[in-house]
Design an enzyme around this catalytic site. Structure first.
Site, PDB file in Angstrom:
ATOM      1  N   LYS A  39       0.823  -1.217   0.000  1.00  0.00           N
ATOM      2  CA  LYS A  39       0.000   0.000   0.000  1.00  0.00           C
ATOM      3  C   LYS A  39       0.854   1.263   0.000  1.00  0.00           C
ATOM      4  O   LYS A  39       0.341   2.364  -0.164  1.00  0.00           O
ATOM      5  CB  LYS A  39      -0.952  -0.006   1.203  1.00  0.00           C
ATOM      6  CG  LYS A  39      -0.292   0.089   2.561  1.00  0.00           C
ATOM      7  CD  LYS A  39      -1.361   0.041   3.631  1.00  0.00           C
ATOM      8  CE  LYS A  39      -0.782   0.015   5.028  1.00  0.00           C
ATOM      9  NZ  LYS A  39       0.043   1.165   5.382  1.00  0.00           N
ATOM     10  N   GLY A  44       9.704   0.116   3.334  1.00  0.00           N
ATOM     11  CA  GLY A  44       9.685  -0.657   4.576  1.00  0.00           C
ATOM     12  C   GLY A  44      10.038   0.192   5.787  1.00  0.00           C
ATOM     13  O   GLY A  44      10.649   1.260   5.686  1.00  0.00           O
ATOM     14  N   ALA A 116      -4.213  -4.874   0.496  1.00  0.00           N
ATOM     15  CA  ALA A 116      -4.578  -6.245   0.152  1.00  0.00           C
ATOM     16  C   ALA A 116      -5.708  -6.718   1.059  1.00  0.00           C
ATOM     17  O   ALA A 116      -5.720  -6.405   2.254  1.00  0.00           O
ATOM     18  CB  ALA A 116      -3.360  -7.148   0.316  1.00  0.00           C
ATOM     19  N   GLY A 177       8.149   4.677  28.331  1.00  0.00           N
ATOM     20  CA  GLY A 177       8.686   3.436  27.779  1.00  0.00           C
ATOM     21  C   GLY A 177      10.198   3.441  27.765  1.00  0.00           C
ATOM     22  O   GLY A 177      10.815   4.418  27.345  1.00  0.00           O
ATOM     23  N   HIS A 443      46.525  -6.545  19.682  1.00  0.00           N
ATOM     24  CA  HIS A 443      46.721  -5.667  20.836  1.00  0.00           C
ATOM     25  C   HIS A 443      47.238  -4.308  20.370  1.00  0.00           C
ATOM     26  O   HIS A 443      48.117  -4.262  19.498  1.00  0.00           O
ATOM     27  CB  HIS A 443      47.741  -6.296  21.792  1.00  0.00           C
ATOM     28  CG  HIS A 443      48.088  -5.405  22.934  1.00  0.00           C
ATOM     29  ND1 HIS A 443      47.240  -5.234  24.008  1.00  0.00           N
ATOM     30  CD2 HIS A 443      49.160  -4.598  23.153  1.00  0.00           C
ATOM     31  CE1 HIS A 443      47.790  -4.377  24.847  1.00  0.00           C
ATOM     32  NE2 HIS A 443      48.966  -3.973  24.356  1.00  0.00           N
TER      33      HIS A 443
HETATM   34  C1  LIG Z   1      12.310   3.620  15.579  1.00  0.00           C
HETATM   35  C2  LIG Z   1      12.636   2.207  15.204  1.00  0.00           C
HETATM   36  C3  LIG Z   1      13.960   1.804  15.157  1.00  0.00           C
HETATM   37  C4  LIG Z   1      14.275   0.495  14.804  1.00  0.00           C
HETATM   38  N1  LIG Z   1      15.589   0.117  14.792  1.00  0.00           N
HETATM   39  C5  LIG Z   1      15.908  -1.157  14.469  1.00  0.00           C
HETATM   40  C6  LIG Z   1      17.271  -1.571  14.453  1.00  0.00           C
HETATM   41  O1  LIG Z   1      18.182  -0.789  14.719  1.00  0.00           O
HETATM   42  N2  LIG Z   1      17.553  -2.848  14.117  1.00  0.00           N
HETATM   43  C7  LIG Z   1      16.556  -3.759  13.810  1.00  0.00           C
HETATM   44  O2  LIG Z   1      16.862  -4.930  13.514  1.00  0.00           O
HETATM   45  N3  LIG Z   1      15.263  -3.389  13.835  1.00  0.00           N
HETATM   46  C8  LIG Z   1      14.911  -2.113  14.139  1.00  0.00           C
HETATM   47  N4  LIG Z   1      13.600  -1.738  14.139  1.00  0.00           N
HETATM   48  C9  LIG Z   1      12.571  -2.751  13.805  1.00  0.00           C
HETATM   49  C10 LIG Z   1      12.514  -3.002  12.292  1.00  0.00           C
HETATM   50  O3  LIG Z   1      12.372  -1.769  11.630  1.00  0.00           O
HETATM   51  C11 LIG Z   1      11.373  -3.944  11.961  1.00  0.00           C
HETATM   52  O4  LIG Z   1      11.506  -5.130  12.735  1.00  0.00           O
HETATM   53  C12 LIG Z   1      11.356  -4.338  10.483  1.00  0.00           C
HETATM   54  O5  LIG Z   1      11.484  -3.207   9.670  1.00  0.00           O
HETATM   55  C13 LIG Z   1      10.051  -5.077  10.154  1.00  0.00           C
HETATM   56  O6  LIG Z   1      10.051  -5.465   8.803  1.00  0.00           O
HETATM   57  P1  LIG Z   1       8.741  -6.123   8.176  1.00  0.00           P
HETATM   58  O7  LIG Z   1       9.122  -6.656   6.837  1.00  0.00           O
HETATM   59  O8  LIG Z   1       8.106  -7.054   9.129  1.00  0.00           O
HETATM   60  O9  LIG Z   1       7.691  -4.925   8.011  1.00  0.00           O
HETATM   61  P2  LIG Z   1       7.766  -3.526   7.262  1.00  0.00           P
HETATM   62  O10 LIG Z   1       9.132  -3.155   6.879  1.00  0.00           O
HETATM   63  O11 LIG Z   1       6.984  -2.585   8.120  1.00  0.00           O
HETATM   64  O12 LIG Z   1       6.971  -3.771   5.901  1.00  0.00           O
HETATM   65  C14 LIG Z   1       5.577  -3.907   5.855  1.00  0.00           C
HETATM   66  C15 LIG Z   1       5.105  -3.508   4.457  1.00  0.00           C
HETATM   67  O13 LIG Z   1       3.742  -3.912   4.327  1.00  0.00           O
HETATM   68  C16 LIG Z   1       3.012  -2.899   3.675  1.00  0.00           C
HETATM   69  N5  LIG Z   1       1.602  -3.084   4.087  1.00  0.00           N
HETATM   70  C17 LIG Z   1       1.105  -3.001   5.345  1.00  0.00           C
HETATM   71  N6  LIG Z   1      -0.215  -3.297   5.336  1.00  0.00           N
HETATM   72  C18 LIG Z   1      -0.533  -3.594   4.069  1.00  0.00           C
HETATM   73  C19 LIG Z   1      -1.747  -3.987   3.428  1.00  0.00           C
HETATM   74  N7  LIG Z   1      -2.900  -4.177   4.103  1.00  0.00           N
HETATM   75  N8  LIG Z   1      -1.731  -4.203   2.096  1.00  0.00           N
HETATM   76  C20 LIG Z   1      -0.598  -4.035   1.366  1.00  0.00           C
HETATM   77  N9  LIG Z   1       0.581  -3.659   1.930  1.00  0.00           N
HETATM   78  C21 LIG Z   1       0.613  -3.457   3.263  1.00  0.00           C
HETATM   79  C22 LIG Z   1       3.650  -1.607   4.159  1.00  0.00           C
HETATM   80  O14 LIG Z   1       3.409  -0.544   3.250  1.00  0.00           O
HETATM   81  C23 LIG Z   1       5.131  -1.999   4.231  1.00  0.00           C
HETATM   82  O15 LIG Z   1       5.827  -1.710   3.037  1.00  0.00           O
HETATM   83  C24 LIG Z   1      13.236  -0.426  14.472  1.00  0.00           C
HETATM   84  C25 LIG Z   1      11.905  -0.016  14.512  1.00  0.00           C
HETATM   85  C26 LIG Z   1      11.596   1.278  14.864  1.00  0.00           C
HETATM   86  C27 LIG Z   1      10.141   1.702  14.893  1.00  0.00           C
END
Ligand SMILES: Cc1cc2nc3c(=O)[nH]c(=O)nc-3n(C[C@H](O)[C@H](O)[C@H](O)COP(=O)(O)OP(=O)(O)OC[C@H]3O[C@@H](n4cnc5c(N)ncnc54)[C@H](O)[C@@H]3O)c2cc1C
Length: 471
Positions: A39, A44, A116, A177, A443
């Site tokens: 969407k 990501g 979706a 938090g 070292h």
């Molecule tokens: C502030 C912050 C800092 C972070 N730092 C780290 C870090 O340093 N190291 C680390 O490992 N993790 C970190 N994370 C966590 C990490 O970003 C996530 O675990 C990871 O990006 C998740 O990936 P994903 O593929 O599950 O989802 P996402 O990357 O969120 O992808 C989901 C996709 O689905 C799409 N989508 C959603 N709903 C629908 C729908 N109904 N229909 C069609 N498309 C849809 C969205 O548009 C998106 O593109 C951080 C998170 C945050 C919030």
């Protein structure tokens, strides 16, 4: 009435984030026809509103801190000023570059833009398009957990998305938090000069970690002027006549409050399943725990897989990628490869000092009733750390008393997120402390510190069992 276009693929991936993209790329490498549904915006969470923007900002906070403390190394300068619009412009430019690169990769696939919605276990609707596939992967990620504190919505607050996008820094900040998102961004704002208070229910920041790690980080936060209120149970939020936002909380039975210009709500994320109509697909899920998956990443509907944050496991990019790759291999080959989290549960927190954990923690070993020997070495007892003036924290190693096999390692300290990789390799090869001690360490380096707890554990084991396998 508009017509419906039906398309057929081997695999349809819903969500082109870290997990979904890994699944799609892996499946295509094996020859499957793959389409993405997203969407948008494409890129990501990690690239757009997670790992990468946060680490870009943290670099600024750390630079300001280094300048302020350079006098300790004999370098004098005036107090640093932070050009916030320039900081944000730098972040935007870097993130745009990462996003463009990812979008170019996604665009090599058929992409259906839109939300979706399952119509049945084998049919997915995206606007006027219906996608049919042998297999589906759900990778829709997570969203910020709903704010349920009375008065908070009325007072207004920022979440991590907003905290990464502010036009100007708040004059003062209350953070609700003490997990990794809260601690990382709090320290950034504190280091660029925002007076900051963190309220947490637990006894220390990073409540899931061993006490020495979480309490250690709490102390360092306090030392640099961040107020951390522990055992604080938030009751409600109100707004004062002067516009300041007030958080009312109870601490050890006493009613207290704190006021600031802004509140950062950092109390976690929940799986993003809204609108997918998983009921029609026959996919079981829990609103907080996520889509139910087995160890092959299959949902309750065997041809539908789920990966990444939507599964509620670990919420880390490298785990989302691992899950995506496992799901793709299992889908394409109709296989039953089980995912192994024993090493991928490794995690890090990009505070200063950083936190990094591999293997089991003391809490986990104690819960499982596993015997272990522990040894810690502080960075302020390590030559290289003293030489470069980075002496916060310690490394802790845990090993089996039977044969010295390393069970876990925790680092609170400088560059912990990089140092931990040596320990990941050691655990991957199931190394003992005796084997680890034989690996040469240059070292003087920061990595050398890892040999000291290994030596201490080796000594403890051999003195307890002089004729043991340890020798
Ligand atoms: C502030 C912050 C800092 C972070 N730092 C780290 C870090 O340093 N190291 C680390 O490992 N993790 C970190 N994370 C966590 C990490 O970003 C996530 O675990 C990871 O990006 C998740 O990936 P994903 O593929 O599950 O989802 P996402 O990357 O969120 O992808 C989901 C996709 O689905 C799409 N989508 C959603 N709903 C629908 C729908 N109904 N229909 C069609 N498309 C849809 C969205 O548009 C998106 O593109 C951080 C998170 C945050 C919030």
């Amino acid at each position: 009435m508009e017509s419906t276009n039906t398309h057929t693929f081997d695999l349809v991936v819903i969500g082109a984030g870290s997990g979904g993209y890994a699944a799609g790329r892996t499946a295509r490498d094996f020859g499957a026809t793959v389409a993405f549904v997203d969407k948008g915006p494409l890129g990501g969470l990690c690239i757009l509103r997670g790992c990468m923007p946060s680490k870009t900002l943290i670099a600024t906070g750390d630079a300001a801190y280094e300048v302020r403390h350079a006098a300790e190394l004999g370098v004098h300068s005036s107090a640093p000023t932070v050009d916030f619009p320039a900081v944000m412009a730098r972040k935007r430019e870097i993130i745009q570059g990462f996003a463009d690169y990812r979008i170019a990769g996604i665009d090599t696939f058929p992409v259906f833009a839109g939300e979706a919605r399952f119509e049945s276990p084998h049919r997915l609707r995206v606007g006027n398009d219906v996608l049919e596939a042998k297999h589906f992967v759900i990778g829709t990620g997570s969203v910020v957990a709903p704010a349920v504190i009375p008065g908070l919505a009325e007072a207004g607050f920022i979440d991590s998305d907003a905290a990464l996008e502010l036009a100007e820094p708040p004059k003062s900040l209350i953070v609700l938090g003490g997990g990794y998102v809260g601690t990382e961004l709090t320290q950034f704002y504190a280091r660029i000069g925002v007076p900051t208070t963190i309220l947490i229910r637990s006894a220390h920041l990073l409540s899931g970690e061993d006490t020495d790690i979480g309490a250690g980080l709490t102390e360092y936060f306090r030392e640099e002027g961040i107020t951390v209120e522990t055992h604080a149970v938030v009751q409600r939020v109100s707004v004062r006549a002067d516009g300041l936002k007030v958080v009312h909380y109870q601490q050890d039975g006493v009613e207290k409050s704190v006021a600031a210009h802004e509140i950062f709500y950092a109390l976690g994320r929940v799986p993003n399943v809204a609108g997918l109509n998983l009921e029609a697909a026959g996919v079981k899920y829990h609103n907080i725990l996520g889509v139910t998956v087995d160890e092959t990443m299959r949902t309750s509907q065997p041809h539908i897989f789920a990966v990444g944050d939507v599964t509620g496991r670990f919420l880390l990019v490298h785990v989302a990628i691992q899950q995506g790759e496992v799901a793709a291999r299992n889908a394409v080959h109709d296989a039953y490869e089980a995912i192994d989290y024993s090493l991928s549960k490794t995690h890090t927190v990009f505070t200063d000092p950083q936190v990094a954990i591999v293997g089991d923690s003391e809490k986990e070993l104690q819960r499982a009733g596993v015997a272990y020997v522990a040894a810690s070495t502080p960075f302020n007892d390590h030559g290289k750390a003293i030489a470069i003036g980075k002496t916060k924290g310690f490394v802790k190693m845990l090993a089996s008393p039977l044969d010295g096999r390393i069970l876990g390692c925790a680092i609170l300290g400088p560059d912990a997120s990089d140092l931990i990789h040596e320990m990941i390799v050691a655990l991957h090869y199931r190394a003992t402390v005796f084997e680890f001690m034989r690996i040469p360490h240059l070292h003087p380096t920061m990595a050398e510190i890892l040999t000291y707890p290994a030596e201490e554990i080796a000594e403890k084991i051999t003195s307890a069992r002089p004729l043991s396998i340890a020798q």
